[in-house]
Design a protein around this motif. Sequence first.
Motif, short mmCIF file in Angstrom:
data_model
loop_
_atom_site.label_atom_id
_atom_site.label_comp_id
_atom_site.label_asym_id
_atom_site.label_seq_id
_atom_site.Cartn_x
_atom_site.Cartn_y
_atom_site.Cartn_z
N HIS A 70 25.45 -78.01 80.29
CA HIS A 70 25.28 -78.61 81.63
C HIS A 70 25.20 -80.13 81.57
O HIS A 70 24.81 -80.77 82.55
N VAL A 71 25.56 -80.72 80.46
CA VAL A 71 25.30 -82.13 80.22
C VAL A 71 25.98 -83.07 81.21
O VAL A 71 25.50 -84.18 81.47
N LEU A 72 27.09 -82.68 81.80
CA LEU A 72 27.79 -83.55 82.75
C LEU A 72 27.31 -83.36 84.18
O LEU A 72 27.78 -84.06 85.09
N GLU A 73 26.38 -82.45 84.40
CA GLU A 73 25.83 -82.23 85.73
C GLU A 73 24.68 -83.20 86.00
O GLU A 73 24.06 -83.70 85.06
N GLY A 100 23.62 -75.04 73.40
CA GLY A 100 24.34 -74.02 74.15
C GLY A 100 25.73 -73.78 73.63
O GLY A 100 26.12 -74.24 72.55
N THR A 101 26.49 -73.06 74.42
CA THR A 101 27.89 -72.76 74.13
C THR A 101 28.75 -73.34 75.24
O THR A 101 28.24 -73.71 76.30
N PRO A 102 30.07 -73.44 75.07
CA PRO A 102 30.91 -74.09 76.09
C PRO A 102 30.80 -73.42 77.46
O PRO A 102 30.51 -72.21 77.55
N PRO A 103 31.01 -74.19 78.53
CA PRO A 103 30.99 -73.61 79.88
C PRO A 103 32.02 -72.50 80.01
O PRO A 103 33.07 -72.52 79.35
N ILE A 104 31.72 -71.52 80.85
CA ILE A 104 32.65 -70.41 81.07
C ILE A 104 33.09 -70.38 82.53
O ILE A 104 32.42 -70.92 83.41
N ASP A 105 34.24 -69.76 82.77
CA ASP A 105 34.75 -69.65 84.13
C ASP A 105 34.31 -68.33 84.76
O ASP A 105 33.54 -67.56 84.16
N GLU A 106 34.80 -68.04 85.95
CA GLU A 106 34.40 -66.83 86.66
C GLU A 106 34.80 -65.56 85.91
O GLU A 106 34.18 -64.51 86.08
N ALA A 107 35.83 -65.65 85.09
CA ALA A 107 36.28 -64.48 84.33
C ALA A 107 35.52 -64.30 83.03
O ALA A 107 35.79 -63.37 82.27
N GLY A 108 34.58 -65.22 82.76
CA GLY A 108 33.81 -65.13 81.53
C GLY A 108 34.48 -65.74 80.32
O GLY A 108 34.03 -65.53 79.19
N GLN A 109 35.55 -66.50 80.53
CA GLN A 109 36.27 -67.16 79.44
C GLN A 109 35.85 -68.63 79.36
O GLN A 109 35.39 -69.21 80.34
N VAL A 110 36.00 -69.21 78.19
CA VAL A 110 35.68 -70.62 78.02
C VAL A 110 36.52 -71.46 78.98
O VAL A 110 37.74 -71.32 79.04
N ASP A 111 35.84 -72.30 79.75
CA ASP A 111 36.52 -73.22 80.65
C ASP A 111 36.95 -74.43 79.83
O ASP A 111 36.15 -75.34 79.58
N ASP A 112 38.20 -74.47 79.40
CA ASP A 112 38.61 -75.46 78.42
C ASP A 112 38.60 -76.88 78.97
O ASP A 112 38.33 -77.82 78.23
N ARG A 114 36.45 -78.15 81.18
CA ARG A 114 35.05 -78.61 81.15
C ARG A 114 34.58 -78.80 79.71
O ARG A 114 33.83 -79.73 79.41
N ARG A 115 34.98 -77.90 78.83
CA ARG A 115 34.62 -78.05 77.42
C ARG A 115 35.14 -79.37 76.87
O ARG A 115 34.41 -80.12 76.22
N ASP A 120 34.73 -85.03 74.94
CA ASP A 120 35.09 -86.44 75.08
C ASP A 120 33.87 -87.30 75.37
O ASP A 120 33.77 -88.44 74.88
N ALA A 121 32.93 -86.78 76.16
CA ALA A 121 31.72 -87.55 76.47
C ALA A 121 30.84 -87.73 75.24
O ALA A 121 30.19 -88.77 75.06
#
Length: 330
Positions: A70-73, A100-112, A114-115, A120-121
């Motif tokens: 959630h670091v970019l929130e 944590g682990t990378p953000p996920i999308d509604e389908a439960g997959q890694v949201d690349d 956002r990752r 980059d940040a």
Amino acid sequence: MSLRILNYAWHAGHQYELHKLPHAFTLAVRPGVPAWKFKHRPIQPGVRVAREADLDLTAFHVAILHFDEHVLEPWVGGETQPFLHFNQALTIPRVAICHGTPPIDEAGQVDDARRQAIVDAVGETLVVCNSNGARDQWGFRRTRTIWHGFDPQEYPPTTRGRGALTIGNFHPGRRRYQGYDVYRAAVREAEAAGVHCHLLWSRGDDEFTTVEPRRGEFFPQHLLLKAFPPGKDEPRELHPGWLRRVANPYARARFAAYRRLIRRYAVYFNPTLLSPMPRSRAEGMLSGLAVVTTNHHDEERFLEQEVDGYFSNDPGQLADYLRFLGSNPD
């Protein structure tokens, strides 16, 4: 050589262990953010608490910076997340710990997308991940795995009471991360077979049987903390007398009650899907509980199947393990 290390409050359980290292840690306090979660752990002796504005940030040898997916929130009160703030402001060496682990999308997959934005940040800062799985999923430019440790002497052996304990937060925003669906399916089957399954710190879920540490075990300290609660605009953590006489006695008593609760069970059930190294699972292991867990982040490095634990990603199989252990507590 004792290092002067700058950090800030993030994960009390993790930092409680980290601050046992023989170095001089300082917790930097920013406006509107409590310096510590005394509900979970006491602050280690010798840890200094100070306002960021009062610190010479160049006087430290290194900074240990904490963040998660959630670091970019926006942070509390709309502030910039502490990691982003310090990673940009500091000129001293920095090491980051990703919790944590990378953000996920509604389908439960890694949201690349956002990752990659988080990668980059973070930039060239060295990042420590809590599992090989998390390290590989994130793809930080400079990274390594360190599995966080504990002091086994702090966890008393199980009394082998009946039942299975799970420690989790099934708040709607955390259900996928914590494995809510897995827990619900496995526990329903296990309870139908007579296995007592209890959930600690569920934040109001009334569909499961919940427990808490016995308040009577830390009642005088709890009453004192309520009379003199932590401040936000002027954090009481900055006052050594309050920390020594009010907050830390409460935190030590509550942590002891928490450990006594764990040892009353025979089995620890961990349903998490995304947590890279669940601390509560390791705490159960340290107290000698049999562990039933999902298998997503390096479990095979700590458990030998059907020897000192059981792992599966199938709720029906997990329920079978719980039923077996419920019938064979020894």
